[in-house]
Design a protein around this motif. Structure first.
Motif, PDB file in Angstrom:
ATOM      1  N   HIS A  43      35.221  51.639  44.236  1.00 57.30           N
ATOM      2  CA  HIS A  43      36.533  51.071  43.900  1.00 57.30           C
ATOM      3  C   HIS A  43      36.873  51.454  42.462  1.00 57.30           C
ATOM      4  N   ASP A  45      38.900  49.663  39.007  1.00 56.69           N
ATOM      5  CA  ASP A  45      39.355  48.356  38.541  1.00 56.69           C
ATOM      6  C   ASP A  45      40.875  48.418  38.319  1.00 56.69           C
ATOM      7  N   PHE A  46      41.529  47.246  38.391  1.00 53.90           N
ATOM      8  CA  PHE A  46      43.002  47.228  38.403  1.00 53.90           C
ATOM      9  C   PHE A  46      43.658  47.340  37.023  1.00 53.90           C
ATOM     10  N   ASP A  87      43.290  51.127  36.712  1.00 54.00           N
ATOM     11  CA  ASP A  87      44.432  51.763  37.385  1.00 54.00           C
ATOM     12  C   ASP A  87      45.748  51.555  36.631  1.00 54.00           C
ATOM     13  N   SER A  99      41.618  56.653  36.181  1.00 49.43           N
ATOM     14  CA  SER A  99      40.774  55.477  36.415  1.00 49.43           C
ATOM     15  C   SER A  99      39.482  55.939  37.094  1.00 49.43           C
ATOM     16  N   GLN A 134      43.145  42.930  30.682  1.00 50.33           N
ATOM     17  CA  GLN A 134      44.403  43.054  31.421  1.00 50.33           C
ATOM     18  C   GLN A 134      45.590  42.803  30.499  1.00 50.33           C
ATOM     19  N   TYR A 164      52.280  44.145  38.974  1.00 51.38           N
ATOM     20  CA  TYR A 164      51.350  45.202  39.398  1.00 51.38           C
ATOM     21  C   TYR A 164      50.038  44.586  39.891  1.00 51.38           C
ATOM     22  N   ILE A 165      49.505  43.659  39.105  1.00 53.07           N
ATOM     23  CA  ILE A 165      48.217  43.040  39.491  1.00 53.07           C
ATOM     24  C   ILE A 165      48.394  42.265  40.814  1.00 53.07           C
ATOM     25  N   ARG A 168      48.375  44.637  43.695  1.00 53.53           N
ATOM     26  CA  ARG A 168      47.032  45.144  43.994  1.00 53.53           C
ATOM     27  C   ARG A 168      46.179  44.076  44.670  1.00 53.53           C
ATOM     28  N   THR A 172      44.564  44.017  48.527  1.00 54.55           N
ATOM     29  CA  THR A 172      43.102  44.038  48.642  1.00 54.55           C
ATOM     30  C   THR A 172      42.587  42.851  49.447  1.00 54.55           C
TER      31      THR A 172
END
Ligand SMILES: O=C(O)CCC(=O)C(=O)O
Ligand SMILES: [Fe+2]
Length: 173
Positions: A43, A45-46, A87, A99, A134, A164-165, A168, A172
């Motif tokens: 993965h 990370d966001f 990301d 990323s 973040q 955005y978060i 995501r 997910t």
């Protein structure tokens, strides 16, 4: 990127960060191999960046180079942190920064715990501490100056970091 050193500070003034304390219990190698259990699958990370502290257990791998499908070990270097680009920062940099796809796979066997038996190979316990940095949810994220021009147009619409978060997270979970 030739940005002033403090460019990102106002975007992170609310400290909307997250510290996680991760404990991966000892696991049967057989179960890990058969996919019955997993540590963390590949993965990215966001957020903006992640600072990761890990113990010496092993198992962390990063994809290198991005998109190649080739993962290399990112072993513990005492006194150092692993820094992953997230990301949102990739989007913010108009994809100039990439990323990092990463995963935690089967670590070495703990021979003491396994008592030498091949059928009973037990992996070591792993502890890690990721600190996810973040941007403020209310910060509008649009291509950083200098990452676009007439030949390299902006790839993304501006977006609030919070939206955005959320986007995501929703895709997910
Ligand atoms: O445990 C690790 O070293 C990695 C953790 C991680 O990638 C994550 O929590 O996003
Ligand atoms: Fe991660």
């Amino acid at each position: 990127m030739n940005l002033p050193e403090e460019f990102f500070l106002p975007y992170h003034s609310q400290s909307d960060n997250q510290l996680r304390l991760l404990h991966y219990p000892p696991t049967s190698q057989q179960d890990l191999k058969e996919g019955k259990t997993e540590r963390i699958g590949a993965h990215s990370d966001f957020g903006t960046i992640t600072m990761l502290l890990q113990d010496s257990c092993g198992g962390l791998q990063v994809e290198c180079p991005r998109g190649s499908g080739i993962f290399v070990d990112a072993p513990c270097i005492p006194g150092s942190l692993v820094i992953n680009t997230g990301d949102l920062l990739m989007r913010w940099s108009n994809d100039q920064l990439k990323s990092t796809l990463h995963r935690v796979c089967a670590p070495p066997v703990d021979h003491d715990a396994s008592k030498g038996s091949q059928d009973n190979c037990i992996s070591k316990v792993r502890y890690s501490v990721p600190f996810f940095i973040q941007a403020n949810p209310s910060s509008l994220i649009e291509a950083i100056p200098g990452t676009f021009d007439r030949n390299h147009p902006k790839k993304y619409e501006p977006i609030y970091a919070g939206d955005y978060i959320d986007m995501r997270m929703n895709s997910t979970y």
